[in-house]
Design an enzyme around this catalytic site. Structure first.
Site, PDB file in Angstrom:
ATOM      1  CB  SER A  37      39.127  39.405  48.170  1.00  0.00           C
ATOM      2  OG  SER A  37      40.363  38.758  48.310  1.00  0.00           O
TER       3      SER A  37
ATOM      4  CE1 TYR B  18      41.140  44.738  49.741  1.00  0.00           C
ATOM      5  CE2 TYR B  18      41.987  42.504  49.981  1.00  0.00           C
ATOM      6  CZ  TYR B  18      41.292  43.442  49.258  1.00  0.00           C
ATOM      7  OH  TYR B  18      40.733  43.100  48.046  1.00  0.00           O
TER       8      TYR B  18
ATOM      9  CE  LYS C 135      37.531  44.095  48.926  1.00  0.00           C
ATOM     10  NZ  LYS C 135      36.765  44.996  48.082  1.00  0.00           N
TER      11      LYS C 135
HETATM   12  P1  NAD Z   1      42.264  49.252  41.666  1.00  0.00           P
HETATM   13  O1  NAD Z   1      42.907  49.999  42.760  1.00  0.00           O
HETATM   14  O2  NAD Z   1      42.995  49.112  40.383  1.00  0.00           O
HETATM   15  O3  NAD Z   1      40.808  49.846  41.340  1.00  0.00           O
HETATM   16  C1  NAD Z   1      40.004  50.431  42.313  1.00  0.00           C
HETATM   17  C2  NAD Z   1      39.470  51.729  41.742  1.00  0.00           C
HETATM   18  O4  NAD Z   1      38.609  52.328  42.700  1.00  0.00           O
HETATM   19  C3  NAD Z   1      40.578  52.732  41.442  1.00  0.00           C
HETATM   20  O5  NAD Z   1      40.386  53.281  40.151  1.00  0.00           O
HETATM   21  C4  NAD Z   1      40.404  53.805  42.524  1.00  0.00           C
HETATM   22  O6  NAD Z   1      40.785  55.081  42.063  1.00  0.00           O
HETATM   23  C5  NAD Z   1      38.929  53.691  42.837  1.00  0.00           C
HETATM   24  N1  NAD Z   1      38.549  54.062  44.217  1.00  0.00           N
HETATM   25  C6  NAD Z   1      39.055  53.608  45.390  1.00  0.00           C
HETATM   26  N2  NAD Z   1      38.420  54.169  46.423  1.00  0.00           N
HETATM   27  C7  NAD Z   1      37.467  54.996  45.893  1.00  0.00           C
HETATM   28  C8  NAD Z   1      36.482  55.852  46.448  1.00  0.00           C
HETATM   29  N3  NAD Z   1      36.347  55.991  47.762  1.00  0.00           N
HETATM   30  N4  NAD Z   1      35.693  56.541  45.600  1.00  0.00           N
HETATM   31  C9  NAD Z   1      35.813  56.414  44.254  1.00  0.00           C
HETATM   32  N5  NAD Z   1      36.730  55.625  43.679  1.00  0.00           N
HETATM   33  C10 NAD Z   1      37.547  54.925  44.488  1.00  0.00           C
HETATM   34  O7  NAD Z   1      41.881  47.794  42.258  1.00  0.00           O
HETATM   35  P2  NAD Z   1      41.375  46.512  41.487  1.00  0.00           P
HETATM   36  O8  NAD Z   1      42.481  45.510  41.501  1.00  0.00           O
HETATM   37  O9  NAD Z   1      40.749  46.870  40.216  1.00  0.00           O
HETATM   38  O10 NAD Z   1      40.285  46.003  42.521  1.00  0.00           O
HETATM   39  C11 NAD Z   1      38.913  46.333  42.364  1.00  0.00           C
HETATM   40  C12 NAD Z   1      38.137  45.743  43.533  1.00  0.00           C
HETATM   41  O11 NAD Z   1      38.365  44.331  43.558  1.00  0.00           O
HETATM   42  C13 NAD Z   1      38.578  46.274  44.891  1.00  0.00           C
HETATM   43  O12 NAD Z   1      37.452  46.391  45.715  1.00  0.00           O
HETATM   44  C14 NAD Z   1      39.503  45.196  45.400  1.00  0.00           C
HETATM   45  O13 NAD Z   1      39.547  45.156  46.798  1.00  0.00           O
HETATM   46  C15 NAD Z   1      38.842  43.941  44.831  1.00  0.00           C
HETATM   47  N6  NAD Z   1      39.779  42.817  44.668  1.00  0.00           N
HETATM   48  C16 NAD Z   1      40.930  42.981  43.991  1.00  0.00           C
HETATM   49  C17 NAD Z   1      41.835  41.910  43.868  1.00  0.00           C
HETATM   50  C18 NAD Z   1      43.155  42.070  43.150  1.00  0.00           C
HETATM   51  O14 NAD Z   1      44.043  41.233  43.357  1.00  0.00           O
HETATM   52  N7  NAD Z   1      43.350  43.049  42.299  1.00  0.00           N
HETATM   53  C19 NAD Z   1      41.508  40.675  44.428  1.00  0.00           C
HETATM   54  C20 NAD Z   1      40.304  40.529  45.107  1.00  0.00           C
HETATM   55  C21 NAD Z   1      39.433  41.620  45.219  1.00  0.00           C
END
Ligand code: NAD
Ligand code: UDP
Length: 332
Positions: free
Chosen positions: A124, A148, A152
Site C-alpha cells: 500500500s 496497519y 505492510k
Molecule cells: P478486503 O477486506 O475486501 O479483502 C481481503 C480478503 O482477505 C477478504 O475476503 C477477507 O475475508 C480475506 N482475509 C483476511 N484475512 C484472512 C486470513 N487470515 N485468511 C484468509 N482470508 C483472509 O480488502 P481489499 O480492499 O480487497 O484488500 C486486499 C489487500 O490489499 C489487503 O492486503 C489490503 O491491505 C491491501 N490494500 C488495500 C487497499 C484498499 O484501499 N482497499 C489499499 C492498499 C492495499
C-alpha cells in the site's frame, strides 16, 4: 498457469480473479470469509462462467494451508488476504500484526517448501508515510502513521529477506494507491463495514440516504481547494495491473506503485459523484483527521515502463461504477 489467490473473495482479490480467469489462468482461491462471503463465488461465476477452486481456510493456519499446496499444483501466488482498516488497527494492533504479518510468513514458508517461486504481494502507498508526492518506489520508507501501515512495511521486509535468501524467487510488491469503483456488471464491489471511514463508501452511504452528510476532514490543506488529495484508481485497472505483474516476474524483489499519477481532492471527488450520478451529496467541514496526509499520489512511470501497464479508467468511470454497485447491492 495455476495461481493461488489468498483473499480472492475480497474487494481487490475478486476483481483480480475476474481478470485472471479472462486471461486464461486457473485460479485457486483461499479466503476465510472474515470480510467476504460465499455469495461472491456465485457472482464470480455469473461474470466469468467459471467456478474457481475454493478453500475456506485462514492463511495464518499453516497446517491447513499446507493441504492446498499438497493437493494443488500451484505455479504462482498472489497474497491479498489481510485486514485493512486503519482505525481498527489502532484499536487492536495485535490482531492486525498477527493476521497480516503471520499470513505473509506462512505463505513464504510454504512457497519455499513447495518451490512456488513467484509471489505477488498486496502492499500500500501507506508504507511511504507522510512524504512529498509524487511518490517513487525508491523513496526510503519513513515511519507510517498506523499499525496497519507497519504490517505492510514488515511484510515487505520479510519478503525482501526471503528473496535475498532464495535468489531463485521472483517477488513483486505492488503498492496500491486508493482503489475505488467496482466491476461494470455491478455484481462485485467493496464490502462496507460499519467501522469504514474511507471516503467513497461514506459518499455512497450519503447517496443512499443512510447518512445525512459527508464530513470533510479539513478545509485548510495546501491543495487546490483546501481538502485532502489522493490518487484514486479504478479497481478494475488495479486488477489488470496484477495480470501484468504475473506476466512480467523478474528474479529478486521488485516494487511497483499502482496509481494513476494524478491527485483528486475530496471536493472534486464529491462533485464528480454528484454530477455523474445525478445525486446530491450534502457535506460539512469538520476538523482534520488525526494522522491524515495532505497529498498522496503516485509516480507510476516504473509500472508503465516495465509492466506495460497504465490506468485506462477515469474518475467519472470510478464514481459511476461505485454507484451502480451500490444501487444493485440494495436488492441483494
Ligand atoms: P478486503 O477486506 O475486501 O479483502 C481481503 C480478503 O482477505 C477478504 O475476503 C477477507 O475475508 C480475506 N482475509 C483476511 N484475512 C484472512 C486470513 N487470515 N485468511 C484468509 N482470508 C483472509 O480488502 P481489499 O480492499 O480487497 O484488500 C486486499 C489487500 O490489499 C489487503 O492486503 C489490503 O491491505 C491491501 N490494500 C488495500 C487497499 C484498499 O484501499 N482497499 C489499499 C492498499 C492495499
Ligand atoms: N475523507 C473525508 N471524509 C471522510 C472520509 C475521508 O474528508 O468521511 C478524506 C480524507 O481526509 C482523505 C480522503 O478523504 O483526504 C481519502 O480518505 P480515505 O480514508 O478514503 O483514504 P486514505 O486517507 O486512507 O488514503
Amino acid at each position: 498457469m495455476a495461481i493461488l489467490v489468498t483473499g480472492g473473495l475480497g474487494y481487490i482479490g475478486s476483481h483480480t480473479v475476474v481478470e485472471l480467469i479472462e486471461n486464461g489462468y486457473k485460479v485457486i482461491i483461499v479466503d476465510n470469509y472474515i470480510n467476504s462471503n460465499s455469495n461472491i463465488l456465485d457472482q464470480l461465476f455469473k461474470i466469468t462462467g467459471v467456478n474457481p477452486l475454493f478453500y475456506k481456510i485462514d492463511v495464518t493456519q499453516k497446517d491447513k494451508l499446507e493441504k492446498v499446496f499438497v493437493e494443488q499444483k500451484i505455479d504462482e501466488v498472489i497474497h491479498f488476504a489481510g485486514l485493512k482498516s486503519i482505525g481498527e488497527s489502532v484499536e487492536d494492533p495485535l490482531r492486525y500484526y498477527y493476521n497480516n504479518v503471520v499470513s505473509t510468513m506462512v505463505i513464504s514458508s510454504l512457497c519455499i517448501k513447495y518451490k512456488v517461486k513467484k509471489v505477488v504481494f498486496s502492499s500500500s502507498a501507506t508504507v511511504y508515510g507522510n512524504q512529498e508526492s509524487p511518490l517513487k518506489e525508491e523513496t526510503s520508507l519513513k515511519k507510517t502513521t498506523n499499525p496497519y501501515g507497519e504490517t505492510k512495511v514488515m511484510s515487505e521486509r520479510i519478503l525482501t529477506d526471503v528473496s535475498y535468501a532464495h535468489p531463485e524467487f521472483s517477488i513483486t510488491l505492488l503498492r496500491y494507491f486508493n482503489p475505488i469503483g467496482a466491476h461494470k456488471s455491478g455484481l462485485i464491489g467493496e464490502k462496507i463495514k460499519s467501522s469504514t471511514n474511507n471516503l467513497v463508501p461514506y459518499i455512497s452511504k450519503v447517496a443512499k440516504k443512510e447518512k445525512s452528510k459527508v464530513e470533510i476532514f479539513g478545509k485548510d490543506y495546501n491543495t487546490i481547494d483546501g481538502t485532502g488529495v489522493r490518487d484514486y484508481i479504478h479497481v478494475v485497472d488495479l486488477a489488470k495491473g496484477h495480470v501484468k505483474a504475473v506476466q512480467s516476474f523478474k528474479l529478486g524483489i521488485t516494487t511497483y506503485n499502482l496509481g494513476t499519477g494524478k491527485g483528486t481532492s475530496v471536493l472534486e471527488l464529491i462533485g464528480a459523484f454528484e454530477k455523474v450520478n445525478n445525486v446530491s451529496i450534502p457535506y460539512e467541514f469538520v476538523q482534520r483527521r488525526l494522522g491524515d496526509i495532505e497529498v498522496s499520489y503516485a509516480d507510476s512511470s516504473k509500472a508503465e515502463r516495465e509492466l506495460g501497464w497504465k490506468t485506462e479508467l477515469s474518475i467519472k468511470d470510478m464514481v459511476k461504477d461505485a454507484w451502480n454497485f451500490e444501487k444493485k447491492r440494495r436488492t441483494y
